[in-house]
Each structure stands twice: as C-alpha cells, then as structure tokens.
Design an enzyme around this catalytic site. Sequence first.
Site, PDB file in Angstrom:
ATOM      1  N   PHE A   1      50.881  65.393  44.752  1.00 38.23           N
ATOM      2  CA  PHE A   1      51.362  66.715  45.144  1.00 38.23           C
ATOM      3  C   PHE A   1      51.676  66.799  46.630  1.00 38.23           C
ATOM      4  O   PHE A   1      52.443  67.629  47.073  1.00 38.23           O
ATOM      5  CB  PHE A   1      50.304  67.779  44.814  1.00 38.23           C
ATOM      6  CG  PHE A   1      48.982  67.514  45.490  1.00 38.23           C
ATOM      7  CD1 PHE A   1      48.768  67.898  46.803  1.00 38.23           C
ATOM      8  CD2 PHE A   1      47.976  66.848  44.818  1.00 38.23           C
ATOM      9  CE1 PHE A   1      47.561  67.626  47.426  1.00 38.23           C
ATOM     10  CE2 PHE A   1      46.772  66.572  45.438  1.00 38.23           C
ATOM     11  CZ  PHE A   1      46.565  66.960  46.745  1.00 38.23           C
TER      12      PHE A   1
ATOM     13  N   GLY B   1      42.400  65.298  51.945  1.00 37.78           N
ATOM     14  CA  GLY B   1      42.760  64.736  50.654  1.00 37.78           C
ATOM     15  C   GLY B   1      44.252  64.560  50.530  1.00 37.78           C
ATOM     16  O   GLY B   1      45.031  65.131  51.293  1.00 37.78           O
TER      17      GLY B   1
ATOM     18  N   ASP C   1      44.366  71.598  33.410  1.00 39.28           N
ATOM     19  CA  ASP C   1      43.988  70.386  34.150  1.00 39.28           C
ATOM     20  C   ASP C   1      42.542  70.492  34.639  1.00 39.28           C
ATOM     21  O   ASP C   1      42.237  70.109  35.762  1.00 39.28           O
ATOM     22  CB  ASP C   1      44.946  70.166  35.326  1.00 39.28           C
ATOM     23  CG  ASP C   1      44.862  68.758  35.904  1.00 39.28           C
ATOM     24  OD1 ASP C   1      44.405  67.834  35.180  1.00 39.28           O
ATOM     25  OD2 ASP C   1      45.240  68.568  37.072  1.00 39.28           O
TER      26      ASP C   1
ATOM     27  N   GLY D   1      47.405  63.329  47.331  1.00 44.11           N
ATOM     28  CA  GLY D   1      47.708  62.924  45.972  1.00 44.11           C
ATOM     29  C   GLY D   1      49.200  62.977  45.748  1.00 44.11           C
ATOM     30  O   GLY D   1      49.974  63.072  46.705  1.00 44.11           O
TER      31      GLY D   1
END
Length: 172
Positions: free
Chosen positions: A23, A19, A145, A21
């Site tokens: 971040f 994954g 979140d 993102g």
Amino acid sequence: MTDESTLDLSKFQKSDGIGKGGFGKVYKIIEKETNNIYAAKEVSLKQNNFKKSLIDLYREINILSRLNHPSILKFKGFNLKNFSNKTKPVIVTEFASNDSLKAVLKKEREHQPLPNWTDTKKLINLYGIASAMSYLHQHNIIHRDLKPGNILEDDNLFPKVADFGFSKTLHS
C-alpha cells in the site's frame, strides 16, 4: 473532495517510519501545536490500475471517517498530497504505540512477552475485536482483511482494528 475536507499536513512534523507494504509507507507524525502523535499512511497508487486504486482509497477514507468505536483506529483526516507536496495521498489516524497483535503474539511465542501482556489483556483483546466487528456489521460494513497484523495495540495493549483498504459497505 474539497479543500475543507483536506488535512493540512504542514501542521505536522514527519518522524520515524513505522511500517511499509504494498500500500505504501506508514510514518509517525507529531502535531506541532499539541505534540500529539499520529500515524500517517502514505498511499502508493498503482499506476497500472490508477482509477481502481483511487476508488479503493476513497472507499477506505469514506468508511474510516464514519466510524467511532473504542476498538477501531480513529481517523484524523487525509490529504491527496504527501509531506513533499507530491501526489501521494496520506491518511492520518491515531497512533498505536505497541505495534500489532501479530508482533505481540510473536514475542509471546518466542518467550519474550510484553510485561503487561496478561490473561486479562488477552480477554480485553478478544472482547474488543469482537465488539468492533459487531459494530461494523451493525453499520453494514465488512472488514474483509481481519488478521493479527491488522489489529494494532495502543499504550495499554487495547486492540484497535485497522486497515480498511479491503472493506466494503453492504447496501440493503
């Protein structure tokens, strides 16, 4: 942070990317001695706001390292340098093999549900997430979140609340 609190990444073999993102990136890693699989989140610190990014990282590590609940992703350790010895912090956690609740629900909406995604598993997820939130709140932590993409699913499709990057500890 001292060297004693730093996880030795040379004890792990970096594997597939799982994954990415804003971040940074997440990789599957394998502990060489035990063959246990973990997830490694390589954090990209924002150069335009480096100090705030570092404070957010330490807050996330501080919160994650104190948690112990069956429905919260387990913290293994961290290192300020990545697998290439570059200054890119890495947070290592348990690995959840069935992606996120978001992905599981998407498959169900597309009429391709996972074979063991039953009504019982759905209830287990609801109770697990609620129990994790209760645990956090009892410890004066707010997640900030919570969404299906931040609920990971383990081998048995049990929920693991993850991504504590926006979390805060409330002080009385």
